[in-house]
Design an enzyme around this catalytic site. Structure first.
Site, short mmCIF file in Angstrom:
data_model
loop_
_atom_site.label_atom_id
_atom_site.label_comp_id
_atom_site.label_asym_id
_atom_site.label_seq_id
_atom_site.Cartn_x
_atom_site.Cartn_y
_atom_site.Cartn_z
N THR A 132 35.11 33.43 63.07
CA THR A 132 35.50 34.11 61.83
C THR A 132 36.08 33.10 60.84
O THR A 132 36.09 31.89 61.10
CB THR A 132 36.42 35.31 62.12
OG1 THR A 132 36.57 36.05 60.91
CG2 THR A 132 37.79 34.90 62.64
N LYS A 171 33.09 30.11 59.73
CA LYS A 171 31.73 30.66 59.81
C LYS A 171 30.68 29.69 59.28
O LYS A 171 29.54 29.71 59.70
CB LYS A 171 31.64 31.97 59.03
CG LYS A 171 32.23 33.16 59.77
CD LYS A 171 32.01 34.44 58.98
CE LYS A 171 32.45 35.64 59.78
NZ LYS A 171 32.20 36.90 59.11
N ASP A 173 26.81 40.19 61.59
CA ASP A 173 27.40 40.98 60.49
C ASP A 173 26.31 41.72 59.72
O ASP A 173 26.49 42.88 59.32
CB ASP A 173 28.15 40.06 59.51
CG ASP A 173 29.53 39.67 60.02
OD1 ASP A 173 30.10 40.42 60.83
OD2 ASP A 173 30.03 38.60 59.62
N ALA A 209 31.50 37.88 46.26
CA ALA A 209 30.38 37.00 46.61
C ALA A 209 30.81 35.94 47.61
O ALA A 209 30.34 34.81 47.58
CB ALA A 209 29.82 36.36 45.35
N GLY A 210 31.72 36.31 48.53
CA GLY A 210 32.19 35.37 49.56
C GLY A 210 31.31 35.44 50.80
O GLY A 210 30.13 35.80 50.73
N GLY A 238 34.64 50.01 56.59
CA GLY A 238 33.88 49.03 57.37
C GLY A 238 34.15 49.07 58.86
O GLY A 238 33.72 48.17 59.58
P1 NAP Z 1 35.86 35.68 51.41
O1 NAP Z 1 34.78 34.77 51.89
O2 NAP Z 1 37.20 35.14 51.12
O3 NAP Z 1 35.27 36.41 50.09
C1 NAP Z 1 36.02 37.35 49.37
C2 NAP Z 1 35.37 37.64 48.03
O4 NAP Z 1 36.24 38.52 47.32
C3 NAP Z 1 35.21 36.42 47.13
O5 NAP Z 1 34.12 36.63 46.26
C4 NAP Z 1 36.53 36.42 46.38
O6 NAP Z 1 36.50 35.73 45.14
C5 NAP Z 1 36.67 37.90 46.10
N1 NAP Z 1 38.05 38.23 45.76
C6 NAP Z 1 39.17 37.89 46.43
N2 NAP Z 1 40.27 38.34 45.76
C7 NAP Z 1 39.80 38.96 44.65
C8 NAP Z 1 40.42 39.62 43.56
N3 NAP Z 1 41.77 39.72 43.47
N4 NAP Z 1 39.64 40.15 42.58
C9 NAP Z 1 38.29 40.04 42.66
N5 NAP Z 1 37.65 39.42 43.65
C10 NAP Z 1 38.38 38.90 44.64
O7 NAP Z 1 36.10 36.85 52.45
P2 NAP Z 1 34.99 37.59 53.37
O8 NAP Z 1 34.86 36.92 54.68
O9 NAP Z 1 33.76 37.76 52.53
O10 NAP Z 1 35.70 38.99 53.66
C11 NAP Z 1 35.89 39.91 52.62
C12 NAP Z 1 36.36 41.26 53.14
O11 NAP Z 1 35.36 41.82 53.99
C13 NAP Z 1 37.65 41.19 53.97
O12 NAP Z 1 38.44 42.30 53.64
C14 NAP Z 1 37.16 41.30 55.40
O13 NAP Z 1 38.12 41.90 56.26
C15 NAP Z 1 35.96 42.23 55.21
N6 NAP Z 1 34.98 42.08 56.29
C16 NAP Z 1 34.71 43.18 57.06
C17 NAP Z 1 33.79 43.09 58.07
C18 NAP Z 1 33.50 44.31 58.91
O14 NAP Z 1 32.96 44.16 60.02
N7 NAP Z 1 33.82 45.49 58.44
C19 NAP Z 1 33.09 41.89 58.32
C20 NAP Z 1 33.38 40.78 57.50
C21 NAP Z 1 34.33 40.90 56.47
P3 NAP Z 1 37.27 34.31 45.02
O15 NAP Z 1 36.45 33.33 45.82
O16 NAP Z 1 37.30 34.08 43.57
O17 NAP Z 1 38.65 34.52 45.64
#
Ligand code: NAP
Length: 282
Positions: free
Chosen positions: A63, A67, A103, A133-134, A250
């Site tokens: 994680t 990743k 995922d 877009a993360g 999720g």
């Molecule tokens: P990540 O790589 O950090 O990406 C997060 C995204 O959200 C980025 O585009 C980030 O933009 C944006 N973001 C963060 N803070 C923001 C704000 N205040 N306003 C607008 N955009 C914002 O994280 P990730 O791994 O993709 O995970 C994201 C979420 O998905 C988490 O809550 C995680 O728990 C959830 N998730 C759930 C599952 C599941 O199985 N249900 C699996 C994976 C992830 P910046 O780069 O500009 O910060």
């Protein structure tokens, strides 16, 4: 079976409970261990993968923040992990380390359950808006494109959305990218059948945050899927439901991706209810 998870930090991970329930359900002895590895510590990550190759560990989840770091450390990537550019599961096949991504199929399976349970049938155009877009967005967008959805990707840093769109266009998967603001979203809402949140906005402990702009009305025919699973109902889901839209968290995706990883390691399928009950009991 020695299974585990690497990432950082791992203190709130639900994965040990989920995978212990899976082991118990299949009457397999073993455990699921947390291996916290700090960001940038590639050496420790490499050493952990060496233990997998040596048969000391049978399967590993990966994680944040590793990743992507794991990509060059495995012997082979599944086509999906390669296209997504992220690995969340490593398994061993004939002595080779294989990097996979569960995922994407986990999200898709749960999305299908959500649509079936809500009696939803998206129109022929299958238009979806993905917020963020993360790392998770990469898997979600890939999964949606493979199912024929037309994807509009919105991120607070438009350049991040554009970069992901460009990567996917490079492998023949078209995506439109915009900035995540009320002004840029407003003209794009009419035909949407689905909105997916992949930002962490609304995740515990910051439960009062929401990625949907306050001043913007929801499109009337869209369903909302929030990748967040803590809390079970986010502010985004609450607002969507109050506007009459079906909304899902999720949690199902978390369970589906875990079950798929477990199957890659053990060859065994576990009923999702067993995993869901394990979390509820805890
Ligand atoms: P990540 O790589 O950090 O990406 C997060 C995204 O959200 C980025 O585009 C980030 O933009 C944006 N973001 C963060 N803070 C923001 C704000 N205040 N306003 C607008 N955009 C914002 O994280 P990730 O791994 O993709 O995970 C994201 C979420 O998905 C988490 O809550 C995680 O728990 C959830 N998730 C759930 C599952 C599941 O199985 N249900 C699996 C994976 C992830 P910046 O780069 O500009 O910060």
């Amino acid at each position: 079976m020695q299974l585990g998870l690497t990432g950082f930090p791992l203190t709130h991970s639900l994965s040990p409970r989920i995978h212990q329930a899976a082991l118990d359900c299949c009457a397999l002895s073993g455990s699921y261990t947390l291996y916290p590895v700090e960001p940038q510590d590639t050496q420790t990550l490499q050493a952990l993968l060496a233990r997998l190759r040596a048969g000391e560990i049978d399967g590993l989840n990966v994680t944040i923040p590793h990743k992507q770091a794991v990509l060059p450390l495995v012997d082979e990537l599944t086509p999906a992990a390669q296209a997504i550019g992220a690995v969340n599961t490593v398994y061993v096949n004939e002595g080779r380390l294989i990097g996979a991504n569960t995922d994407a199929p986990g999200f898709l399976s749960d999305l299908k359950c959500f649509f079936t349970q809500s009696n939803l049938q998206p129109g022929r155009d299958l238009q979806v808006l993905v917020l963020g877009a993360g790392g998770a967005a990469r898997a979600v967008v890939y999964a949606l494109l493979k199912e024929g959805w037309q994807v509009l990707l919105a991120a607070r840093r438009a350049e991040q959305a554009l970069a992901l769109a460009q990567d996917l266009r490079g492998i023949g998967l078209p995506v439109k990218a915009i900035a995540l603001t009320a002004q840029t979203l407003a003209p794009n809402l009419e035909e949407l059948a689905l909105i997916v949140n992949t930002t962490p906005l609304g995740m515990a402990p910051q439960v009062e945050r929401c990625p949907w702009p306050d001043e913007l009305a929801f499109p009337s025919l869209a369903a909302v899927y929030d990748l967040i699973y803590q809390p079970r109902e986010t502010l985004l889901m609450r607002r969507a439901r109050a506007a009459g839209l079906p909304a899902e968290s999720g949690l199902g995706m978390l369970l589906e991706q875990a079950a798929l990883s477990f199957e890659l390691w053990t060859g065994r399928k576990v009923p999702l209810d067993v995993l869901r009950n394990a979390l509820e009991e805890a």
